[in-house]
Structure formats: structure tokens, C-alpha cells
Scaffold this active site. Structure first.
Site, PDB file in Angstrom:
ATOM      1  N   LYS A 156       0.745  -1.222   0.044  1.00 61.07           N
ATOM      2  CA  LYS A 156      -0.026   0.179  -0.128  1.00 61.07           C
ATOM      3  C   LYS A 156       0.671   1.261  -0.064  1.00 61.07           C
ATOM      4  O   LYS A 156       0.482   2.072  -0.778  1.00 61.07           O
ATOM      5  CB  LYS A 156      -0.764  -0.171   1.109  1.00 61.07           C
ATOM      6  CG  LYS A 156      -2.062  -0.811   1.297  1.00 61.07           C
ATOM      7  CD  LYS A 156      -2.961  -1.263   2.350  1.00 61.07           C
ATOM      8  CE  LYS A 156      -3.927  -2.495   2.273  1.00 61.07           C
ATOM      9  NZ  LYS A 156      -4.496  -2.871   3.281  1.00 61.07           N
ATOM     10  N   GLN A 185      -4.311  -1.180   9.657  1.00 58.30           N
ATOM     11  CA  GLN A 185      -4.553  -2.442   9.032  1.00 58.30           C
ATOM     12  C   GLN A 185      -4.963  -3.545  10.165  1.00 58.30           C
ATOM     13  O   GLN A 185      -4.514  -3.510  11.317  1.00 58.30           O
ATOM     14  CB  GLN A 185      -2.953  -3.011   8.855  1.00 58.30           C
ATOM     15  CG  GLN A 185      -2.702  -4.232   8.276  1.00 58.30           C
ATOM     16  CD  GLN A 185      -3.368  -4.340   6.628  1.00 58.30           C
ATOM     17  OE1 GLN A 185      -3.180  -3.476   5.904  1.00 58.30           O
ATOM     18  NE2 GLN A 185      -4.090  -5.560   6.386  1.00 58.30           N
ATOM     19  N   ASP A 194     -10.731   2.928   3.993  1.00 57.70           N
ATOM     20  CA  ASP A 194     -11.245   1.617   3.963  1.00 57.70           C
ATOM     21  C   ASP A 194     -12.730   1.506   3.878  1.00 57.70           C
ATOM     22  O   ASP A 194     -13.185   0.407   3.787  1.00 57.70           O
ATOM     23  CB  ASP A 194     -10.693   0.799   5.414  1.00 57.70           C
ATOM     24  CG  ASP A 194      -9.549  -0.143   4.980  1.00 57.70           C
ATOM     25  OD1 ASP A 194      -9.426  -0.577   3.736  1.00 57.70           O
ATOM     26  OD2 ASP A 194      -8.809  -0.668   5.765  1.00 57.70           O
TER      27      ASP A 194
END
Ligand code: NDP
Length: 309
Positions: free
Chosen positions: A54, A98, A121
Site C-alpha cells: 500500500k 491494518q 477503508d
């Protein structure tokens, strides 16, 4: 019938090119570079690989990135403090924590603390609510990537019967909402669904997000259906691999198991999907590649919306 393989590679590359062009335009016109901040706690090897990819991709596309890595014994308060600090900094456009987080960290409170405008997200309840009401919002990356695959492969969605197997908050539920928004007729299946193969086999589009290697067999697939495989599973048993792959692929897979100890397999039996579906996404090389590309797209969207560009 031999199904068409819907490769995620070209689609992910096209999206990344589009994002890079948009980043360049924003930078040139407004003097800002979108900034993605990623928070990782502990040493989970898969998380390290995901975060690395990412951060690297955001930089390749011209964005700024920050990687906040805390030790596995970090307290809930320490993680919360980082998120609050990122919320408060105006130059930060996207915040991604994460998952999974260690047990002492309350995942739900952390995700609900992220500013919804920076929630790239798309897991914050505000964004989940907006998605369910059909309002513009930041949408979870994996299901958003599935929609890109369907649209860019010219698979008709409007009016199609879409069956989603799985009802998690990160894949199944947002997937169903997005398909509904695209005017599909949607059925959501889960572990308590009765006669799952018969229900699944009514889907013109079948999305598998279950977490079980090769779970979707020929009996689940309507002839000619488009089968989207979200699953990512490790298979280390050569006999199980032989059930999943035909003569065209088994040798390569067995070599991978011998070399790495496992091979990546989706939730669909690819040998049977190839025979019965009209099109399907491979694993690896399908949906997985879209997830990072969509995260990049969300970060630019967040930058544009927050900064009113
Ligand atoms: P979860 O474990 O959170 O959810 C799995 C879902 O599958 C649940 O709703 C569960 O039903 C359902 N399920 C489990 N067993 C059965 C069964 N026997 N019959 C019918 N339904 C069943 O998983 P996720 O949604 O997080 O992930 C699903 C898969 O997608 C995993 O393989 C994961 O690795 C992969 N994934 C891939 C991503 C990518 O980038 N490509 C990103 C995220 C996930 P119930 O609710 O009743 O328990």
C-alpha cells in the site's frame, strides 16, 4: 464450455494509471499531494506485506505516505492516540489501520474513531450507513474492486440476479449493497442458508467471499454465469491441489507448494468453474489485485472531497 478468465491485472493497472493522472492534476492545479497514513501494530507477516504494498503503490502514483508501526505490545490508548493525531492533521487525507489488531486493542473503537472523511477503508459506520442509503461515500476497497471488474469486463449488472456467498462487514455486506446500487437483484447467502448450491446456481453473477478453499463447485454455478472469487486461502496438501486444478495448471501449483510450502487458492474450484461458468476471476491475479488499486482511488477521492477540489 471454457470460461473466459477475467484477469485483474490489466484492470488494476488501468485504475492505477487513472489515479496517477488525477494525483498529477491535483498537484499541478492545487499544489497538494494526497497523503495516505497507514497504521500497523505488531509483526503479522501478511499485514507487513499488505502495508508495504500500500505504501509503495501510493508513492509510485505520486502520493505521500506515512507508515506508523507500533510494537505488538502497544496499548489500546497508544493506537487511539495515533489515530486521533492523524485525524487532527489537515494534510492527512486517508487513514488506514491494518487489521487484525492485537487482542488488547479494541478494533471497533479504533475504526469508529477514524474521521469518516479520511476512512479510506470505508469501514466507519457513517460510511456504511451512507453506502446503504446510496449516498456518495468511501466504499470498502475489495467489493468496490469487484464492481470495477464487472463493469470494465462489460458483464451486465442491471437486472442480473447476483448471489453473494458471505455476509462479512468488509466484503459480503458492502458487496451486496454495491450490486443493489447497480440495479442487480441480490441474494445474500451464509452458513445458515438452506440448500446453498441450488440458491447459488440461480446467480447470473456469483460472488464467493467465504474463506474456504475451493468451496464453490460445479453444482453452485449456473451454466454461463460470471463467477467472482474473492477468497484467498493457502493450500499445502498436493492431493487437495489435485482436486482444484486441471492438467493445465497442476504442475505449476505443485511446484509452488514444493518451493513455498503452499499455493494461493480462492473460494471457487477453478477446474470446475472453467467447465461451467461463462467467466471467472483467477486466484491469484483476480480480485486481490484490485484491492490496493481501489485503496489508491479512495485516497484521491478522500483528498478531493475533504479539500473540496
Ligand atoms: P469472514 O470469515 O468474515 O466471512 C465469511 C463469510 O462466509 C461469513 O458470512 C460466513 O457465514 C460465510 N460462510 C462460511 N462458511 C460457509 C459455508 N459453509 N456456507 C456458506 N457460507 C459460509 O471472511 P471475509 O468476508 O473477511 O473474507 C472472505 C474471503 O475473502 C477470505 O478468503 C478472505 O481471505 C478473502 N478476502 C480477500 C480480500 C482481497 O483483497 N481479495 C480482502 C478481504 C477478504 P456466517 O456469517 O453465517 O458465519
Amino acid at each position: 464450455m471454457t470460461a473466459k478468465i477475467l484477469s485483474g491485472k490489466e484492470i488494476a493497472e488501468a485504475i492505477k494509471r487513472e489515479v496517477a493522472a488525477e494525483v498529477a492534476l491535483i498537484t499541478e492545479r492545487h499544489g497538494v499531494r494526497p497523503l495516505l497514513a497507514v497504521v500497523r501494530v505488531g509483526e503479522d507477516p501478511a499485514s507487513a506485506v499488505y502495508v508495504g504494498s500500500k505504501v509503495k503503490t501510493s508513492e509510485e502514483l505520486g502520493m505521500l505516505s506515512e507508515h506508523h508501526h507500533l510494537p505488538v505490545e502497544a496499548t489500546h490508548e497508544e493506537v487511539l492516540a495515533i489515530v486521533k493525531d492523524l485525524n487532527a492533521r489537515p494534510e492527512v487525507d486517508g487513514i488506514l489501520v491494518q487489521l487484525p489488531l492485537p487482542a488488547q486493542v479494541d478494533e471497533r473503537e479504533i475504526l469508529e474513531t477514524i474521521d469518516p472523511a479520511k476512512d479510506v477503508d470505508g469501514f466507519h459506520p457513517v460510511n456504511v450507513g451512507k453506502l446503504s442509503q446510496g449516498q456518495k461515500s468511501l466504499v470498502p476497497c475489495t467489493p468496490a474492486g469487484v464492481i470495477e471488474i464487472l463493469k470494465r469486463s462489460e458483464i451486465p449488472i442491471a437486472g442480473a440476479h447476483a448471489v453473494v456467498i458471505g455476509r462479512s462487514n468488509i466484503v459480503g455486506k458492502p458487496m451486496a449493497q454495491l450490486l443493489l446500487q447497480e440495479n442487480a437483484t441480490v441474494t445474500v447467502c451464509h452458513s445458515r442458508t438452506k440448500d446453498l448450491p441450488a440458491v447459488a446456481a440461480t446467480g447470473d453473477i456469483l460472488v464467493a467471499a467465504i474463506g474456504r478453499a475451493g468451496f464453490v463447485r460445479a453444482a453452485h454455478i449456473k451454466p454461463g454465469a460470471c463467477v467472482i472469487d474473492v477468497g484467498i486461502n493457502n493450500v499445502s496438501d498436493p492431493a487437495q491441489a489435485a482436486e482444484l486444478f486441471g492438467p493445465d495448471e497442476i504442475e505449476k501449483r505443485l511446484n509452488t507448494i514444493a518451493k513455498r510450502g503452499f499455493t494461493l487458492v480462492g473460494d471457487v474450484n477453478p477446474k470446475e468453474a472453467k467447465e461451467k461458468a461463462g467467466a471467472f476471476t483467477p486466484v491469484p491475479g483476480g480480485v486481490g489485485l484490485l484491492t490496493v488499486a481501489m485503496l489508491m482511488k479512495n485516497t484521491v477521492e478522500a483528498a478531493k472531497m475533504r479539500r473540496k477540489l
